[in-house]
Design an enzyme around this catalytic site. Structure first.
Site, PDB file in Angstrom:
ATOM      1  CE  LYS A 115      -5.264  -4.254  -8.001  1.00 51.60           C
ATOM      2  NZ  LYS A 115      -4.186  -4.687  -8.866  1.00 51.60           N
ATOM      3  CE  LYS A 199      -2.235  -6.138  -2.731  1.00 50.05           C
ATOM      4  NZ  LYS A 199      -1.757  -6.964  -3.798  1.00 50.05           N
ATOM      5  CE  LYS A 202       3.761  -3.230  -8.780  1.00 48.94           C
ATOM      6  NZ  LYS A 202       2.776  -4.229  -9.231  1.00 48.94           N
TER       7      LYS A 202
HETATM    8  N1  AQP Z   1       1.883  -6.536  -0.037  1.00 46.91           N
HETATM    9  C1  AQP Z   1       2.338  -7.628  -0.605  1.00 46.91           C
HETATM   10  N2  AQP Z   1       2.905  -8.610   0.137  1.00 46.91           N
HETATM   11  C2  AQP Z   1       3.396  -9.722  -0.448  1.00 46.91           C
HETATM   12  N3  AQP Z   1       3.354  -9.950  -1.767  1.00 46.91           N
HETATM   13  C3  AQP Z   1       2.802  -9.004  -2.551  1.00 46.91           C
HETATM   14  N4  AQP Z   1       2.613  -8.915  -3.888  1.00 46.91           N
HETATM   15  C4  AQP Z   1       2.006  -7.745  -4.185  1.00 46.91           C
HETATM   16  N5  AQP Z   1       1.776  -7.050  -3.054  1.00 46.91           N
HETATM   17  C5  AQP Z   1       2.270  -7.802  -2.024  1.00 46.91           C
HETATM   18  C6  AQP Z   1       3.029  -9.952  -4.828  1.00 46.91           C
HETATM   19  O1  AQP Z   1       3.801  -9.344  -5.842  1.00 46.91           O
HETATM   20  C7  AQP Z   1       3.573 -10.048  -7.051  1.00 46.91           C
HETATM   21  C8  AQP Z   1       3.347  -9.067  -8.143  1.00 46.91           C
HETATM   22  O2  AQP Z   1       2.198  -8.321  -7.922  1.00 46.91           O
HETATM   23  P1  AQP Z   1       1.557  -7.511  -9.102  1.00 46.91           P
HETATM   24  O3  AQP Z   1       2.315  -6.292  -9.328  1.00 46.91           O
HETATM   25  O4  AQP Z   1       1.429  -8.329 -10.298  1.00 46.91           O
HETATM   26  O5  AQP Z   1       0.079  -7.271  -8.630  1.00 46.91           O
HETATM   27  P2  AQP Z   1      -0.566  -6.838  -7.285  1.00 46.91           P
HETATM   28  O6  AQP Z   1      -0.648  -7.996  -6.371  1.00 46.91           O
HETATM   29  O7  AQP Z   1      -1.835  -6.203  -7.655  1.00 46.91           O
HETATM   30  O8  AQP Z   1       0.475  -5.776  -6.727  1.00 46.91           O
HETATM   31  P3  AQP Z   1       0.250  -4.485  -5.917  1.00 46.91           P
HETATM   32  O9  AQP Z   1       1.591  -4.001  -5.591  1.00 46.91           O
HETATM   33  O10 AQP Z   1      -0.677  -4.655  -4.792  1.00 46.91           O
HETATM   34  O11 AQP Z   1      -0.373  -3.487  -6.965  1.00 46.91           O
HETATM   35  P4  AQP Z   1      -1.769  -2.756  -6.934  1.00 46.91           P
HETATM   36  O12 AQP Z   1      -1.623  -1.616  -6.018  1.00 46.91           O
HETATM   37  O13 AQP Z   1      -1.914  -2.324  -8.366  1.00 46.91           O
HETATM   38  O14 AQP Z   1      -2.790  -3.738  -6.485  1.00 46.91           O
HETATM   39  C9  AQP Z   1       2.412 -11.003  -6.842  1.00 46.91           C
HETATM   40  O15 AQP Z   1       2.919 -12.317  -6.703  1.00 46.91           O
HETATM   41  C10 AQP Z   1       1.816 -10.539  -5.550  1.00 46.91           C
HETATM   42  O16 AQP Z   1       1.296 -11.623  -4.818  1.00 46.91           O
END
Ligand code: AQP
Length: 335
Positions: A115, A199, A202
């Site tokens: 990140k 992956k 968001k």
């Molecule tokens: N691609 C994914 N596949 C399966 N599980 C996922 N999670 C996130 N992306 C995937 C799971 O969603 C939960 C919440 O995630 P979060 O919003 O707290 O943080 P994150 O993992 O950083 O989510 P993003 O969507 O990938 O956001 P960005 O782009 O900001 O990094 C967690 O349980 C995560 O495992």
């Protein structure tokens, strides 16, 4: 102090673009656990601000995640749903744990490296200590189980190490339980629709990379139609998906949405071209997601209702965390 045996804590960040990965990797699993565990589900707004969030959008996104929890089937009367910033125990315990966790542990966290990117000096300090706040989230409730997607496994290991070191340093064996990950289901890692090696996330600049919980049926169909694949038909076995990340991802999504294994899906679609498989996947995704997204939309039209749920949840969350924090203060020698 009694230690519950089956207390679940988990959270999702209100950073916008809530997507299919968040649903399949996290929220859907939260729903099932409410029948077997005491569940605390948080909208982690303090985690969200580790990267810049527009305050108005943060408020709307916080309500959106709460609406997704409820629309997916989490019952707010039996489970605790609240947003993190309402319960000061998270920030307070995070500070104490900042003094337990070692810098070397944080330096190994791959999510920070991903990140922060190349310009690490400009990342917020909060982004660096994010895993400590996550440990505090879990330990403030002495939670025993944490459902997370595979991408969060490393952070959960850090939470376990933190609990162990706190217990050792302060001579309080077993004060914090070592939280267990619950990594469930076929699609524990949903990949980007534009690049099957990354992956679904968001923050991906391409909206075509993810199916969001706000997408219409047409958006979903369009994104699946444009999803990156290859010219080969679907193979007969899971081994045949090796080296084909785009195909593997779509089969994984189909399997997760239909509660089947990838092998079951291939038994049905072996030899099919993507021109056949993609429309079938789009129909399935719309069938499974639209009842949830429609209900989310309905809930979002009544922000006062959502705010009421978050407030009631926070009162219940504080009732659990406050006595635990009082004991932590005593253990640490604060008078
Ligand atoms: N691609 C994914 N596949 C399966 N599980 C996922 N999670 C996130 N992306 C995937 C799971 O969603 C939960 C919440 O995630 P979060 O919003 O707290 O943080 P994150 O993992 O950083 O989510 P993003 O969507 O990938 O956001 P960005 O782009 O900001 O990094 C967690 O349980 C995560 O495992």
């Amino acid at each position: 102090m009694d230690q519950p045996q089956n207390r679940v804590f988990s959270g999702v960040q209100p950073t916008g673009n809530l997507h299919l990965g968040n649903y399949l990797g996290a929220i859907r699993n939260f729903v099932g656990l409410q029948h077997t565990h005491e569940c605390i589900y948080c909208v982690v707004d303090m985690h969200a601000i580790t990267v810049w969030q527009d305050p108005k959008e943060l408020a709307a996104n916080t309500r959106e995640v709460a609406a997704a929890y409820i629309a997916a089937g989490i019952d707010p009367s039996t489970n605790i749903i609240f947003n993190q910033s309402k319960v000061s125990a998270h920030a307070e315990l995070a500070w104490i744990l900042n003094c337990v966790v070692r810098i070397g542990w944080l330096n190994r966290m791959t999510q920070f490296k991903d990140k922060a990117g190349k310009d690490r000096e400009k990342a917020s300090v909060g982004l660096y200590t994010y895993p400590v706040l996550m440990a505090a989230d879990i330990l403030a409730y002495r939670a025993t189980h944490v459902p997370v997607g595979e991408d969060q496994k490393q952070h959960l290991e850090l939470a376990r190490d933190t609990a162990q070191k706190f217990n050792n340093d302060f001579g309080s064996p077993d004060f914090f339980p070592l939280p267990e990950p619950l990594i469930m289901g076929a699609a524990t890692r949903v990949m980007s629709l534009r690049d099957g090696t990354k992956k679904m996330s968001k923050s991906d600049p391409s909206d075509l990379s993810r199916i969001t919980m706000r997408d219409s049926a047409d958006d979903i169909a369009k994104k699946i139609r444009k999803a990156q694949t290859d010219p080969e038909p679907l193979p007969e076995s899971v081994e045949g998906l090796e080296g084909r990340p785009g195909a593997d991802n779509l089969v994984g999504i189909y399997a997760a949405l239909s509660d089947k294994t990838k092998a079951d899906v291939l038994a049905e679609f072996a030899g099919a071209q993507f021109s056949v498989f993609k429309p079938a996947l789009a129909d399935l995704a719309v069938e499974k997601l639209s009842p949830i997204t429609n209900e989310m939309k309905r809930l979002m039209e009544d922000p006062a209702y959502i705010d009421g749920i978050l407030e009631k949840g926070a009162v219940r969350a504080r009732a659990i965390a406050d006595p635990i924090l009082a004991r932590v203060r005593e253990i640490a020698g604060f008078i």
